[in-house]
Design a protein around this motif. Structure first.
Motif, PDB file in Angstrom:
ATOM      1  N   ASP A  47       0.824  -1.211   0.000  1.00 25.81           N
ATOM      2  CA  ASP A  47       0.000   0.000   0.000  1.00 25.81           C
ATOM      3  C   ASP A  47       0.860   1.263   0.000  1.00 25.81           C
ATOM      4  OD1 ASP A  47      -2.344  -1.587   0.262  1.00 25.81           O
ATOM      5  OD2 ASP A  47      -1.958  -1.768   2.415  1.00 25.81           O
ATOM      6  N   ALA A  48       2.113   1.153  -0.472  1.00 23.16           N
ATOM      7  CA  ALA A  48       3.064   2.265  -0.383  1.00 23.16           C
ATOM      8  C   ALA A  48       2.536   3.556  -1.002  1.00 23.16           C
ATOM      9  CB  ALA A  48       4.382   1.872  -1.048  1.00 23.16           C
ATOM     10  N   ALA A  49       1.727   3.446  -2.052  1.00 20.98           N
ATOM     11  CA  ALA A  49       1.225   4.642  -2.721  1.00 20.98           C
ATOM     12  C   ALA A  49       0.315   5.473  -1.816  1.00 20.98           C
ATOM     13  CB  ALA A  49       0.475   4.262  -3.992  1.00 20.98           C
ATOM     14  N   LEU A  50      -0.267   4.853  -0.790  1.00 20.52           N
ATOM     15  CA  LEU A  50      -1.156   5.580   0.120  1.00 20.52           C
ATOM     16  C   LEU A  50      -0.402   6.277   1.240  1.00 20.52           C
ATOM     17  CD1 LEU A  50      -4.136   3.081   0.548  1.00 20.52           C
ATOM     18  CD2 LEU A  50      -4.140   5.259  -0.687  1.00 20.52           C
ATOM     19  N   ARG A  51       0.904   6.022   1.359  1.00 24.25           N
ATOM     20  CA  ARG A  51       1.673   6.607   2.459  1.00 24.25           C
ATOM     21  C   ARG A  51       1.611   8.136   2.407  1.00 24.25           C
ATOM     22  NH1 ARG A  51       6.409   4.581   1.320  1.00 24.25           N
ATOM     23  NH2 ARG A  51       6.061   2.658   2.488  1.00 24.25           N
ATOM     24  N   GLY A  52       1.180   8.727   3.526  1.00 22.61           N
ATOM     25  CA  GLY A  52       1.108  10.174   3.610  1.00 22.61           C
ATOM     26  C   GLY A  52      -0.158  10.791   3.054  1.00 22.61           C
ATOM     27  N   MET A  53      -1.056   9.989   2.487  1.00 23.22           N
ATOM     28  CA  MET A  53      -2.299  10.528   1.950  1.00 23.22           C
ATOM     29  C   MET A  53      -3.281  10.825   3.090  1.00 23.22           C
ATOM     30  SD  MET A  53      -1.806  10.808  -1.244  1.00 23.22           S
ATOM     31  CE  MET A  53      -0.105  11.166  -0.779  1.00 23.22           C
ATOM     32  N   PRO A  54      -4.050  11.912   3.011  1.00 23.94           N
ATOM     33  CA  PRO A  54      -4.984  12.267   4.080  1.00 23.94           C
ATOM     34  C   PRO A  54      -6.062  11.212   4.284  1.00 23.94           C
ATOM     35  CG  PRO A  54      -4.632  14.118   2.591  1.00 23.94           C
ATOM     36  CD  PRO A  54      -4.014  12.924   1.940  1.00 23.94           C
ATOM     37  N   LEU A  55      -6.425  11.008   5.550  1.00 24.75           N
ATOM     38  CA  LEU A  55      -7.555  10.128   5.842  1.00 24.75           C
ATOM     39  C   LEU A  55      -8.862  10.803   5.436  1.00 24.75           C
ATOM     40  CD1 LEU A  55      -6.614   8.699   9.366  1.00 24.75           C
ATOM     41  CD2 LEU A  55      -6.253   7.664   7.122  1.00 24.75           C
ATOM     42  N   ASN A  56      -8.907  12.120   5.539  1.00 23.79           N
ATOM     43  CA  ASN A  56     -10.119  12.862   5.194  1.00 23.79           C
ATOM     44  C   ASN A  56      -9.711  14.138   4.458  1.00 23.79           C
ATOM     45  OD1 ASN A  56     -12.495  14.330   5.046  1.00 23.79           O
ATOM     46  ND2 ASN A  56     -13.149  13.848   7.123  1.00 23.79           N
ATOM     47  N   ARG A  57      -9.838  14.132   3.153  1.00 26.26           N
ATOM     48  CA  ARG A  57      -9.433  15.303   2.370  1.00 26.26           C
ATOM     49  C   ARG A  57     -10.287  16.522   2.674  1.00 26.26           C
ATOM     50  NH1 ARG A  57      -9.905  15.704  -2.692  1.00 26.26           N
ATOM     51  NH2 ARG A  57     -11.500  14.103  -3.000  1.00 26.26           N
ATOM     52  N   ALA A  58     -11.515  16.304   3.098  1.00 26.00           N
ATOM     53  CA  ALA A  58     -12.420  17.429   3.363  1.00 26.00           C
ATOM     54  C   ALA A  58     -11.952  18.279   4.540  1.00 26.00           C
ATOM     55  CB  ALA A  58     -13.832  16.906   3.620  1.00 26.00           C
ATOM     56  N   THR A  59     -11.279  17.651   5.509  1.00 28.94           N
ATOM     57  CA  THR A  59     -10.834  18.400   6.690  1.00 28.94           C
ATOM     58  C   THR A  59      -9.329  18.667   6.687  1.00 28.94           C
ATOM     59  OG1 THR A  59     -10.535  16.329   7.935  1.00 28.94           O
ATOM     60  CG2 THR A  59     -12.694  17.413   8.068  1.00 28.94           C
ATOM     61  N   TYR A  60      -8.619  18.163   5.687  1.00 24.50           N
ATOM     62  CA  TYR A  60      -7.164  18.344   5.640  1.00 24.50           C
ATOM     63  C   TYR A  60      -6.835  19.801   5.345  1.00 24.50           C
ATOM     64  CZ  TYR A  60      -2.290  17.030   4.798  1.00 24.50           C
ATOM     65  OH  TYR A  60      -0.931  16.899   4.886  1.00 24.50           O
ATOM     66  N   ASP A  61      -5.815  20.334   6.023  1.00 27.44           N
ATOM     67  CA  ASP A  61      -5.463  21.748   5.908  1.00 27.44           C
ATOM     68  C   ASP A  61      -4.498  21.962   4.740  1.00 27.44           C
ATOM     69  OD1 ASP A  61      -5.049  24.432   6.278  1.00 27.44           O
ATOM     70  OD2 ASP A  61      -3.929  24.231   8.167  1.00 27.44           O
TER      71      ASP A  61
END
Length: 355
Positions: free
Chosen positions: A107-121
């Motif tokens: 799942d390396a491509a998901l590393r560092g991706m936001p859990l919730n883009r709607a609330t990510y700053d």
């Protein structure tokens, strides 16, 4: 730019023969290397860039009275802008991610991706990238306030989430050299104020500092330097073969936030052509080193800089061409300062992003 003469073709071919995949013709008619630092764009120029900085890095460790100094590798990170996927690296420990899944290296491509883009700053992250240079400058000043002999070589790496963090090799005279933890805490707690909006800019909680001896474990020293320099050729994009849609959405959101961000006090984002808006907010050089002044030695004990390296490379090349009786007026072995700047302006005018 179109080629019209056999001389044009010959000059371009000369640059191609030396490895540059995308030579640039300047307004003065001189062909130069593209000068990219990104390996995926031009492997030859990226390797030249890495080699130049590798030589500078080594000159600040091995080319002086190393027994009089202590060396450190300092790593400083950005603060959190929202919860992200935790994916282990090769050989790392697995743990349950905040999304409820225990990720593996697949799942390396998901590393560092936001859990919730709607609330990510996103706005906060690109603003931090913009002001990271100011924060490092304040950090540098703080270190020198405490230890006057501080010199440094710094590499700025893109994390998977699209934010910068810093690897710095620091050199301090033995007479005032602190413990590694003291240097780490002094750097990590440095604070700056944004020149654009007056907000407070600070490092994240995660920081690390390790001391090493240049004249002790030589192999370890080389490893420390190589570790820092290996980040130079990285691009922001993920290295995974199968890139999830979430990764592209994250990068699009970062790009959109950077285009809306003010890059300066008088910036009007929709009318601004600064490359800061195309680099997720970053305005910092990827690699830099402290400079020699009237009162300071600078990082390189021998005064080696990229300007010196380009001059020596050009002098060598011209001497070789002169011995062969060749014409050097239509081709340049490497981008000189004025030619490189002109070339990048031409790229921007064509709508391309200069590296």
């Amino acid at each position: 730019m179109a080629e019209h003469t056999p001389e044009d073709k010959a000059a371009r071919a000369a640059i191609l023969e030396r490895g540059c995949s995308t030579p640039i013709k300047t307004a003065t008619g001189v062909w130069v290397r593209c000068g990219s630092r990104i390996k995926s764009r031009c492997e030859s120029c990226a390797e030249l860039y890495r080699g130049d900085w590798a030589a500078i890095a080594r000159s600040g460790v091995f080319d002086g009275p190393v027994d009089q100094y202590r060396f450190y590798l300092l790593t400083l990170t950005a603060p959190s802008f929202g919860r992200v996927h935790r994916v282990p690296r090769e050989g790392g420990q697995q743990g349950r991610c905040g999304c409820g899944v225990t990720h593996t290296t697949k799942d390396a491509a998901l590393r560092g991706m936001p859990l919730n883009r709607a609330t990510y700053d996103y706005a906060g992250q690109v603003a931090w990238n913009r002001d990271a240079g100011v924060l490092w400058d304040r950090t540098r000043r703080r270190l020198r306030d405490r230890w006057e002999s501080v010199e440094y070589f710094i590499v700025r790496e893109w994390q998977d989430r699209g934010v910068l963090h810093v690897h710095a090799i620091v050199r301090i005279a033995r007479g005032e050299a602190p413990a590694a933890i003291e240097l780490r805490d002094a750097a990590r707690t440095a604070v700056a104020v944004s020149k654009v909006d007056g907000s407070v800019v600070e490092w994240g909680a995660q920081a690390q500092c390790d001391a090493f001896r240049a004249n002790g474990d030589g192999a370890k020293t080389i490893w420390y330097i190589s570790k820092a320099l290996n980040y130079v050729l990285k691009d922001v994009a993920t290295d995974a073969d199968d890139v999830p849609v979430a990764v592209w959405r994250h990068q699009v959101a970062l790009g959109d936030a950077a285009r809306r961000m003010r890059c300066g006090v008088d910036c009007v984002p929709q009318d601004c052509s600064s490359l800061v808006h195309q680099r997720y907010g970053s305005r910092s050089q990827v690699v830099s080193a402290s400079r020699r002044t009237k009162y300071r030695s600078g990082w390189s004990f021998t005064g080696l800089t990229r300007t010196v390296q380009r001059r020596l490379r050009r002098e060598w090349w011209e001497s070789q061409q002169a011995e062969a009786g060749a014409d050097t007026s239509a081709v340049s072995p490497a981008p000189l300062e004025d030619l490189a700047a002109r070339s990048r302006r031409e790229l921007v005018a064509r709508g391309w992003a200069a590296p």
